[in-house]
Structure formats: structure tokens, C-alpha cells
Design an enzyme around this catalytic site. Structure first.
Site, PDB file in Angstrom:
ATOM      1  N   ARG A  68      20.855 -25.241  29.115  1.00 24.57           N
ATOM      2  CA  ARG A  68      20.449 -24.440  30.272  1.00 24.57           C
ATOM      3  C   ARG A  68      20.600 -22.956  29.951  1.00 24.57           C
ATOM      4  O   ARG A  68      21.592 -22.509  29.389  1.00 24.57           O
ATOM      5  CB  ARG A  68      21.305 -24.800  31.482  1.00 24.57           C
ATOM      6  CG  ARG A  68      20.985 -23.971  32.746  1.00 24.57           C
ATOM      7  CD  ARG A  68      21.896 -22.789  32.919  1.00 24.57           C
ATOM      8  NE  ARG A  68      21.653 -22.070  34.183  1.00 24.57           N
ATOM      9  CZ  ARG A  68      22.223 -20.916  34.498  1.00 24.57           C
ATOM     10  NH1 ARG A  68      23.079 -20.343  33.660  1.00 24.57           N
ATOM     11  NH2 ARG A  68      21.950 -20.319  35.648  1.00 24.57           N
ATOM     12  N   THR A 103      26.893 -13.417  29.215  1.00 26.38           N
ATOM     13  CA  THR A 103      27.539 -14.451  30.028  1.00 26.38           C
ATOM     14  C   THR A 103      27.721 -15.738  29.230  1.00 26.38           C
ATOM     15  O   THR A 103      27.058 -15.956  28.216  1.00 26.38           O
ATOM     16  CB  THR A 103      26.674 -14.769  31.269  1.00 26.38           C
ATOM     17  OG1 THR A 103      27.357 -15.659  32.144  1.00 26.38           O
ATOM     18  CG2 THR A 103      25.354 -15.397  30.872  1.00 26.38           C
ATOM     19  N   THR A 157      23.483 -10.484  38.622  1.00 24.60           N
ATOM     20  CA  THR A 157      24.547 -11.460  38.441  1.00 24.60           C
ATOM     21  C   THR A 157      24.380 -12.550  39.487  1.00 24.60           C
ATOM     22  O   THR A 157      23.725 -12.352  40.510  1.00 24.60           O
ATOM     23  CB  THR A 157      25.927 -10.784  38.559  1.00 24.60           C
ATOM     24  OG1 THR A 157      26.955 -11.731  38.255  1.00 24.60           O
ATOM     25  CG2 THR A 157      26.165 -10.232  39.949  1.00 24.60           C
ATOM     26  N   GLY A 158      24.951 -13.703  39.215  1.00 23.29           N
ATOM     27  CA  GLY A 158      24.851 -14.791  40.187  1.00 23.29           C
ATOM     28  C   GLY A 158      24.032 -15.946  39.656  1.00 23.29           C
ATOM     29  O   GLY A 158      23.995 -16.200  38.453  1.00 23.29           O
ATOM     30  N   SER A 181      34.190 -16.565  32.271  1.00 20.98           N
ATOM     31  CA  SER A 181      32.751 -16.639  32.516  1.00 20.98           C
ATOM     32  C   SER A 181      31.943 -15.817  31.526  1.00 20.98           C
ATOM     33  O   SER A 181      30.732 -15.689  31.677  1.00 20.98           O
ATOM     34  CB  SER A 181      32.438 -16.173  33.941  1.00 20.98           C
ATOM     35  OG  SER A 181      32.925 -14.869  34.156  1.00 20.98           O
ATOM     36  N   THR A 207      28.595 -13.212  35.181  1.00 15.63           N
ATOM     37  CA  THR A 207      27.995 -12.374  34.163  1.00 15.63           C
ATOM     38  C   THR A 207      28.611 -10.989  34.217  1.00 15.63           C
ATOM     39  O   THR A 207      28.947 -10.527  35.291  1.00 15.63           O
ATOM     40  CB  THR A 207      26.484 -12.233  34.488  1.00 15.63           C
ATOM     41  OG1 THR A 207      25.926 -13.528  34.568  1.00 15.63           O
ATOM     42  CG2 THR A 207      25.755 -11.385  33.487  1.00 15.63           C
TER      43      THR A 207
END
Length: 330
Positions: A215, A205, A238-239, A85, A187
Site C-alpha cells: 500500500r 512516512t 498529512t492523514g 509513524s 507523516t
């Protein structure tokens, strides 16, 4: 009876003594304040933060600058092909291209960022070069790549075999439904307070797996994925980046600390705002995850997320540990 000369000598000696005592008192008070502040300290998101912290600590423990520490720290997962990731080895977008986002911020509010960058293993270092060597804040796409190559960064294929295999498997159904935790995206955000009392942060990330080409989430956006105010504190996120951008999350966390909230309470308030907005839009909280970590000038820290599964690493003079974040959705 003392003459005038003796009187002046006595007075001068007394003044020197008082001045020395005042200086000593100031120095002692300063030492007491420094002993209260927990520094140096570094925080980073997710379990790969343990190894990232170790690298950052090499700099922090030698009285190095927080900026150098966070760059060195996040480069560890960026360069690891087994971390799916971040950076090299990151999962591709739906067109099979690995695109990277990163930003960095120092104690002077200098900032640099890159987004949708291809072929460069360490986007955080390109972001720092943007900060230090250009009049701009953010470069994206082909322009970011062109700049990176001009600065001596090497062009590489970032799509490792395992990620390519997953992408080809995904193409069979092309069902885009991101998993909420680290399983298919995430991330590394890192924030640090150095021994000089200065803060810096970095965030990097490869974004959500199988995203639309082009994106960009919150990670390279100063104020969303990262924010540092050297008077107050620092935060990173993060997320699901779209949800973080919606509330300019990390700037919010730092401003809440400015108002007097602890890092923990500031993270909780930021998450509560995302929760409220999500409910107002009739979206399910079970489908999203956002986590914040925060650090103030005293070396106090906190973290909070929407649902179970987020963890973060903390290293200070007591050691390096992984902590499960408290969460909203029980």
C-alpha cells in the site's frame, strides 16, 4: 556665459546624480519589500515538527538553501526509533514489514520519490538521490532498495521491538481500523522559504500501521502529499492518504493560492472538497483525518484539517512554536 564644455560637464554631473538617486530609490524599495516578506520560515506537521524545524533552522538561519533544510529537518523523526509513524521505528504493515514512502521537491520543480522502500532509515535522502542522480521521478520496492544500496545507503532492520510487539498484538484480531490522528499513523511534511526567497518541501512516512503490503498513500506522490511552485507557494499534507490522492490535494492548495486565496483559505477549500466527496460516497467524516499546511512567497502560512487533533510547527525569526490547526468537524 557658459561654454559648451561647461554645459556638458554640468549635464553629465546631473545625470550621474539622477542615476544614483534612482538606484538608491530602487534599493530602498527592494529593502522595504524584503522586510515585508517573512523569511526564512519553515513549517512542518505534527509535534515532532518542533525538533525537525530546529534542525532545518540551522541551515535556514545561515542563508542556506530550503532544499537542504527540509531534507535535514525530516531526517530527525526518520531516524528516531521512538517516532512510530516515520522511518526507523515505524509501525509495520500486516506482514510485519516496515515500508517507507518519501518525496522531495525544490525551487526548480526538480522532484524525487521512493515508495514501499524497506531497510533504509532515511528514505528522504534516497528520494533526493533519485531526483539528482537518475532520469526518473519515482522508484519503488526492490528497485528503490537496489538503487539506495548502489548509492551507499546502509541496509538496516527498521522494525524496533516496540513496533513488533504492537504488530503481534494486532495479529490476534487483525482488525484494520486506523485511528484518525497520530496515534497509529502519520507523516512529517515540511515546507520552507529560505532567505533567498526560494521554496522547497519534503514529505516522509511509514504509512498506516498494519496496511496491506505494498500500500502506498499520498506522501511520495508529487501533487498529492507535496507540491512546490516557486512562483506561488508550497503545501504538504498529512492523514489518510487515499483521501488526499482523490483530490490531488497539495497541487490543489497551491493552485488556489495562485488564484489569489491566502494559504489559510486554500487549505480550507481543499478540506471542504474532501468533505463533500466523503459525504457523496456515504462515508463518515469521523473515520478520517486529513490536514494541510501551506506557505506562500510572502512567508504567509495557514493550515486546516477535517477534525480536531492535528497540529503543526512553525519557525521563523520570532521563534519556534506548535500550533493547533483549525478544523471543520465541530
Amino acid at each position: 556665459m557658459k561654454n559648451r564644455r561647461d554645459f556638458l560637464k554640468t549635464t553629465a554631473a546631473a545625470s550621474v546624480g539622477l542615476a544614483f538617486q534612482s538606484f538608491k530609490t530602487i534599493e530602498e524599495n527592494s529593502n522595504k519589500i524584503n522586510s515585508i516578506i517573512n523569511k526564512p520560515i519553515v513549517l512542518s506537521t505534527w509535534n515532532f515538527g518542533i525538533q525537525a524545524n530546529e534542525e532545518a533552522w540551522k541551515i535556514l538561519s545561515n542563508k542556506g538553501r530550503a532544499l537542504d533544510a527540509v531534507e535535514a529537518g525530516v531526517k530527525i523523526p526518520e531516524g528516531d526509533p521512538n517516532e512510530r509513524s516515520v522511518g526507523f521505528g515505524g509501525r509495520p504493515d500486516r506482514d510485519g514489514k516496515v515500508t517507507l514512502d518519501s518525496c522531495i521537491m525544490d525551487e526548480f520543480s526538480n522532484i524525487g520519490s521512493v515508495a514501499a522502500l524497506e531497510h533504509i532509515k532515511h528514505p528522504v535522502s534516497v528520494a533526493r538521490a533519485v531526483m539528482e542522480k537518475t532520469p526518473h521521478v519515482m522508484l519503488v520496492g526492490d528497485g528503490a532498495l537496489q538503487f539506495a544500496l548502489s548509492q551507499g545507503f546502509q541496509k538496516e532492520n527498521l522494525l524496533v521491538e516496540a513496533s513488533e510487539k504492537e504488530w503481534k498484538e494486532w495479529l490476534k484480531k487483525s482488525d484494520y481500523k486506523p485511528v484518525v490522528n497520530i496515534e497509529n499513523h502519520d507523516t512529517i511534511g515540511m515546507i520552507a522559504l529560505d532567505s533567498h526567497g526560494n521554496l522547497s518541501g519534503a514529505c516522509t512516512t511509514s504509512g498506516m500501521a498494519f496496511k496491506m503490503h505494498g500500500r502506498v498513500g499520498d506522501s511520495p506522490i508529487i501533487g498529492a502529499g507535496l507540491f512546490v511552485d516557486n512562483e506561488i507557494g508550497a503545501a504538504t499534507a498529512t492523514g489518510h492518504g487515499e483521501e488526499v490522492i482523490r483530490i490531488v490535494g497539495c497541487h490543489l492548495v497551491v493552485e488556489l493560492m495562485r488564484q489569489g486565496k491566502t494559504p489559510q483559505k486554500a487549505c480550507e477549500e481543499a478540506v471542504s472538497r474532501i468533505v463533500k466527496l466523503t459525504k457523496n460516497r456515504n462515508k463518515s467524516l469521523k473515520d478520517i483525518q486529513v490536514g494541510f499546511i501551506a506557505l506562500n512567497k510572502k512567508g504567509e502560512y495557514g493550515a486546516y484539517c477535517i477534525q480536531n487533533g492535528f497540529n503543526y510547527a512553525v519557525q521563523d525569526t520570532s521563534g519556534n512554536k506548535l500550533v493547533d490547526s483549525a478544523y471543520f468537524l465541530k
